[in-house]
Design a protein around this motif. Structure first.
Motif, PDB file in Angstrom:
ATOM      1  N   UNK A  28     -30.332  50.738   2.981  1.00 10.56           N
ATOM      2  CA  UNK A  28     -30.320  52.200   3.110  1.00 10.56           C
ATOM      3  C   UNK A  28     -30.402  52.698   4.554  1.00 10.56           C
ATOM      4  N   UNK A  29     -30.994  51.898   5.439  1.00 11.44           N
ATOM      5  CA  UNK A  29     -31.086  52.272   6.853  1.00 11.44           C
ATOM      6  C   UNK A  29     -30.633  51.071   7.668  1.00 11.44           C
ATOM      7  N   UNK A  30     -29.504  51.218   8.358  1.00 14.80           N
ATOM      8  CA  UNK A  30     -28.973  50.116   9.166  1.00 14.80           C
ATOM      9  C   UNK A  30     -28.604  50.682  10.525  1.00 14.80           C
ATOM     10  N   UNK A  31     -29.191  50.103  11.586  1.00 12.58           N
ATOM     11  CA  UNK A  31     -28.960  50.647  12.923  1.00 12.58           C
ATOM     12  C   UNK A  31     -29.177  49.577  13.982  1.00 12.58           C
ATOM     13  N   UNK A  32     -28.681  49.880  15.178  1.00 11.34           N
ATOM     14  CA  UNK A  32     -28.922  49.051  16.350  1.00 11.34           C
ATOM     15  C   UNK A  32     -29.115  49.974  17.547  1.00 11.34           C
ATOM     16  N   UNK A  33     -28.954  49.459  18.770  1.00 15.17           N
ATOM     17  CA  UNK A  33     -29.222  50.279  19.942  1.00 15.17           C
ATOM     18  C   UNK A  33     -28.171  51.342  20.220  1.00 15.17           C
ATOM     19  N   UNK A  34     -27.038  51.313  19.548  1.00 18.90           N
ATOM     20  CA  UNK A  34     -25.990  52.308  19.776  1.00 18.90           C
ATOM     21  C   UNK A  34     -25.958  53.397  18.707  1.00 18.90           C
ATOM     22  N   UNK A  35     -26.657  53.224  17.607  1.00 20.39           N
ATOM     23  CA  UNK A  35     -26.672  54.216  16.539  1.00 20.39           C
ATOM     24  C   UNK A  35     -26.847  53.547  15.198  1.00 20.39           C
ATOM     25  N   UNK A  39     -28.340  55.952   4.275  1.00 17.89           N
ATOM     26  CA  UNK A  39     -27.756  56.292   2.978  1.00 17.89           C
ATOM     27  C   UNK A  39     -28.164  57.714   2.579  1.00 17.89           C
ATOM     28  N   UNK A  40     -27.214  58.480   2.075  1.00 16.32           N
ATOM     29  CA  UNK A  40     -27.498  59.861   1.686  1.00 16.32           C
ATOM     30  C   UNK A  40     -28.463  59.923   0.511  1.00 16.32           C
ATOM     31  N   UNK A  41     -28.509  58.888  -0.300  1.00 18.68           N
ATOM     32  CA  UNK A  41     -29.405  58.891  -1.459  1.00 18.68           C
ATOM     33  C   UNK A  41     -30.875  58.866  -1.056  1.00 18.68           C
ATOM     34  N   UNK A  42     -31.206  58.349   0.122  1.00 19.44           N
ATOM     35  CA  UNK A  42     -32.606  58.331   0.557  1.00 19.44           C
ATOM     36  C   UNK A  42     -32.960  59.552   1.404  1.00 19.44           C
ATOM     37  N   UNK A  43     -32.019  60.455   1.622  1.00 22.53           N
ATOM     38  CA  UNK A  43     -32.272  61.636   2.443  1.00 22.53           C
ATOM     39  C   UNK A  43     -33.327  62.551   1.830  1.00 22.53           C
ATOM     40  N   UNK A  44     -33.454  62.549   0.519  1.00 18.89           N
ATOM     41  CA  UNK A  44     -34.466  63.385  -0.122  1.00 18.89           C
ATOM     42  C   UNK A  44     -35.833  62.701  -0.155  1.00 18.89           C
ATOM     43  N   UNK A  45     -35.887  61.403   0.136  1.00 15.53           N
ATOM     44  CA  UNK A  45     -37.139  60.658   0.061  1.00 15.53           C
ATOM     45  C   UNK A  45     -37.845  60.525   1.411  1.00 15.53           C
ATOM     46  N   UNK A  46     -37.091  60.483   2.501  1.00 17.92           N
ATOM     47  CA  UNK A  46     -37.684  60.313   3.828  1.00 17.92           C
ATOM     48  C   UNK A  46     -37.184  61.415   4.754  1.00 17.92           C
ATOM     49  N   UNK A  47     -37.882  61.587   5.872  1.00 21.26           N
ATOM     50  CA  UNK A  47     -37.434  62.531   6.897  1.00 21.26           C
ATOM     51  C   UNK A  47     -36.391  61.818   7.752  1.00 21.26           C
ATOM     52  N   UNK A  48     -35.134  62.085   7.471  1.00 21.84           N
ATOM     53  CA  UNK A  48     -34.029  61.375   8.101  1.00 21.84           C
ATOM     54  C   UNK A  48     -33.995  61.620   9.608  1.00 21.84           C
ATOM     55  N   UNK A  49     -34.204  62.857  10.010  1.00 25.52           N
ATOM     56  CA  UNK A  49     -34.161  63.178  11.440  1.00 25.52           C
ATOM     57  C   UNK A  49     -35.247  62.431  12.209  1.00 25.52           C
ATOM     58  N   UNK A  50     -36.467  62.434  11.671  1.00 25.07           N
ATOM     59  CA  UNK A  50     -37.555  61.764  12.367  1.00 25.07           C
ATOM     60  C   UNK A  50     -37.341  60.255  12.418  1.00 25.07           C
ATOM     61  N   UNK A  51     -36.792  59.693  11.360  1.00 23.68           N
ATOM     62  CA  UNK A  51     -36.518  58.248  11.337  1.00 23.68           C
ATOM     63  C   UNK A  51     -35.492  57.883  12.413  1.00 23.68           C
ATOM     64  N   UNK A  52     -34.454  58.702  12.560  1.00 23.78           N
ATOM     65  CA  UNK A  52     -33.435  58.443  13.576  1.00 23.78           C
ATOM     66  C   UNK A  52     -33.994  58.660  14.985  1.00 23.78           C
TER      67      UNK A  52
END
Length: 96
Positions: A28-35, A39-52
């Motif tokens: 659901x969350x996959x990232x590296x140093x460039x970005x 997953x949109x399905x977890x957007x209602x469960x976590x604070x997406x902006x703060x996680x990024x």
């Protein structure tokens, strides 16, 4: 010689036809140093902006959201950018 080649080809085709096709699984969350992508399905469960923001701050960068596909199976993409010119401090990350 032709019989052995034909039998080998038949055996290889039979093995490939019998193997199940598999789709690659993406967390659901996959990232590296460039970005990364969330997953949109977890957007209602976590604070997406703060996680990024926390993820990019770990690398000393700031976040820039790129796109949102707001449907089932969609994703939110973001890029980690260097701190803009004129900013004297490093990005702030939440410690919790």
């Amino acid at each position: 010689m032709r019989i052995i080649t034909a039998a080998s080809l038949f055996a290889i085709c039979g093995m490939l036809a019998g193997a199940p096709a598999q789709a690659d699984w993406v967390p659901p969350f996959k990232a590296n140093d460039t970005g990364g992508i969330i997953a949109y399905s977890v957007a209602s469960q976590i604070d997406v902006r703060q996680r990024a923001v926390d993820h990019c701050a770990f690398y000393g960068k700031v976040v820039k959201f790129l796109a949102v596909e707001a449907h089932d199976g969609g994703y939110i993409s973001f890029a980690c950018r260097w701190v803009p010119y004129g900013a004297s401090d490093r990005p702030v990350g939440a410690l919790y």
